[in-house]
Scaffold this motif. Structure first.
Motif, PDB file in Angstrom:
ATOM      1  N   UNK A 137     -10.852   5.682  -5.610  1.00 28.89           N
ATOM      2  CA  UNK A 137     -11.283   4.405  -6.415  1.00 28.89           C
ATOM      3  C   UNK A 137     -11.233   3.477  -5.615  1.00 28.89           C
ATOM      4  N   UNK A 138     -11.284   3.680  -4.440  1.00 29.34           N
ATOM      5  CA  UNK A 138     -11.918   2.022  -3.190  1.00 29.34           C
ATOM      6  C   UNK A 138     -12.609   2.615  -2.962  1.00 29.34           C
ATOM      7  N   UNK A 139     -13.307   3.569  -3.211  1.00 22.01           N
ATOM      8  CA  UNK A 139     -14.828   3.518  -2.250  1.00 22.01           C
ATOM      9  C   UNK A 139     -15.817   3.156  -3.332  1.00 22.01           C
ATOM     10  N   UNK A 140     -14.958   3.787  -4.903  1.00 24.38           N
ATOM     11  CA  UNK A 140     -15.524   3.392  -6.058  1.00 24.38           C
ATOM     12  C   UNK A 140     -15.883   1.806  -6.566  1.00 24.38           C
ATOM     13  N   UNK A 141     -14.977   1.518  -6.382  1.00 22.87           N
ATOM     14  CA  UNK A 141     -14.953   0.054  -6.823  1.00 22.87           C
ATOM     15  C   UNK A 141     -14.751  -1.313  -5.952  1.00 22.87           C
ATOM     16  N   UNK A 142     -15.185  -1.282  -4.690  1.00 28.07           N
ATOM     17  CA  UNK A 142     -14.821  -1.521  -3.225  1.00 28.07           C
ATOM     18  C   UNK A 142     -16.203  -2.813  -3.659  1.00 28.07           C
ATOM     19  N   UNK A 143     -17.259  -2.380  -3.674  1.00 25.80           N
ATOM     20  CA  UNK A 143     -18.636  -2.826  -4.100  1.00 25.80           C
ATOM     21  C   UNK A 143     -19.049  -4.387  -5.245  1.00 25.80           C
ATOM     22  N   UNK A 144     -17.887  -3.554  -6.541  1.00 26.56           N
ATOM     23  CA  UNK A 144     -17.783  -4.569  -7.668  1.00 26.56           C
ATOM     24  C   UNK A 144     -17.971  -5.946  -6.605  1.00 26.56           C
ATOM     25  N   UNK A 145     -18.764  -7.112  -7.628  1.00 28.51           N
ATOM     26  CA  UNK A 145     -18.550  -8.106  -6.679  1.00 28.51           C
ATOM     27  C   UNK A 145     -17.790  -9.748  -7.236  1.00 28.51           C
ATOM     28  N   UNK A 146     -16.515  -8.557  -8.165  1.00 28.44           N
ATOM     29  CA  UNK A 146     -14.944  -9.126  -8.644  1.00 28.44           C
ATOM     30  C   UNK A 146     -14.476  -8.642  -7.448  1.00 28.44           C
ATOM     31  N   UNK A 147     -14.343  -7.783  -6.596  1.00 33.12           N
ATOM     32  CA  UNK A 147     -13.674  -7.816  -6.301  1.00 33.12           C
ATOM     33  C   UNK A 147     -13.599  -8.335  -4.643  1.00 33.12           C
ATOM     34  N   UNK A 148     -12.716  -9.232  -4.227  1.00 33.61           N
ATOM     35  CA  UNK A 148     -12.690 -10.359  -3.341  1.00 33.61           C
ATOM     36  C   UNK A 148     -12.165  -9.928  -2.350  1.00 33.61           C
ATOM     37  N   UNK A 149     -11.047  -8.540  -1.401  1.00 36.02           N
ATOM     38  CA  UNK A 149     -10.886  -8.846  -1.038  1.00 36.02           C
ATOM     39  C   UNK A 149      -9.875  -6.899  -0.996  1.00 36.02           C
ATOM     40  N   UNK A 150      -9.438  -6.345  -0.497  1.00 32.15           N
ATOM     41  CA  UNK A 150      -8.512  -4.965  -0.043  1.00 32.15           C
ATOM     42  C   UNK A 150      -7.109  -6.078   0.511  1.00 32.15           C
ATOM     43  N   UNK A 151      -6.173  -5.702  -0.306  1.00 30.36           N
ATOM     44  CA  UNK A 151      -4.687  -5.483  -0.935  1.00 30.36           C
ATOM     45  C   UNK A 151      -4.088  -5.595  -2.028  1.00 30.36           C
TER      46      UNK A 151
END
Length: 257
Positions: free
Chosen positions: A76-90
């Motif tokens: 899930x993280x790998x699939x979505x961390x490139x989304x420009x609306x995701x600004x950080x991991x947390x």
């Protein structure tokens, strides 16, 4: 204007989130970063971010849920961390408050998410409770993977604050700084540089005085800013601009400054 860098607008407490977000401009709020704590909460954070222009997402696994980190969550993280609306991991990190916590597992999951954030050049939103020393240790052991970020709801001493700042982190301050018993937070706010401060609410939790015990909301970042200006004896408008700058420098995918 103000950015709430840590809130949980995707949670069930906010059935009226449409109205809250529609009134951001009236409440001096430029934007809000909606934070996930597990798979479901991270999905909700993404839904809110994708629906509203003024909302962005921070996705990851909360330390007390470390046992939920598996291949599905990592995918899930790998699939979505490139989304420009995701600004950080947390919000990721360590929490040794609850009896029976698994320190080894928490530290392993923390390190995995740090390394995953590095692959996407993302900063971190870090939760640390009763675990400052080990949080610093894990961060230092993974220093080559760090891209800055924020220590969410910072409650430590000036000495601890300086250690996080040396690693490139900002410190997030919310309603706690308005509480009468928040001596360490006040002491820290008096001595750190304005460039190291971010604003947050952790809504719906930790509402500032005089709303303590009520549901917290992004608009209450204004009360936090008022208190920080009072503690530091600095002009509120100056601090507002400096903190907005800090936010945009830390969360580089945020494009509205």
């Amino acid at each position: 204007m103000i950015i709430d860098t840590h809130c949980h607008l995707g949670d069930e407490y906010f059935e009226d989130r449409d109205s809250i977000i529609q009134h951001f401009a009236d409440d001096n709020i430029q934007g809000a970063f909606v934070v996930g704590t597990d798979l479901d909460a991270s999905k909700r954070a993404l839904q809110v971010a994708n629906k509203y222009d003024d909302c962005y997402a921070i996705i990851g696994l909360y330390p007390e849920y470390a046992e939920r980190y598996n291949k599905d969550f990592e995918s899930f993280l790998i699939d979505n961390l490139s989304n420009p609306k995701v600004v950080a991991v947390g919000e990721i990190g360590l929490d040794f408050h609850t009896e029976g916590y698994n320190q080894k597992l928490q530290e392993e999951v923390f390190a995995k998410q740090i390394k995953l954030a590095d692959k996407f050049n993302l900063p971190l939103s870090i939760h640390t409770r009763e675990a400052f020393d080990r949080t610093l240790a894990v961060l230092k052991a993974n220093k080559q993977y760090l891209h800055g970020g924020v220590i969410h709801c910072f409650s430590g001493s000036p000495e601890i604050a300086k250690e996080f700042i040396k690693l490139g982190f900002k410190l997030g301050f919310g309603g706690v700084c308005t509480f009468k018993n928040a001596k360490k937070v006040v002491d820290t706010l008096k001595v750190i540089d304005a460039k190291d401060i971010l604003l947050e609410t952790d809504a719906p939790y930790l509402a500032p005085t005089p709303h303590r015990g009520e549901r917290n909301e992004p608009k209450y970042t204004n009360l936090v800013l008022d208190k920080i200006a009072e503690i530091r004896c600095q002009n509120k408008e100056y601090l507002e601009q400096e903190i907005l700058k800090n936010t945009c420098e830390t969360f580089k995918r945020y494009k509205k400054y």
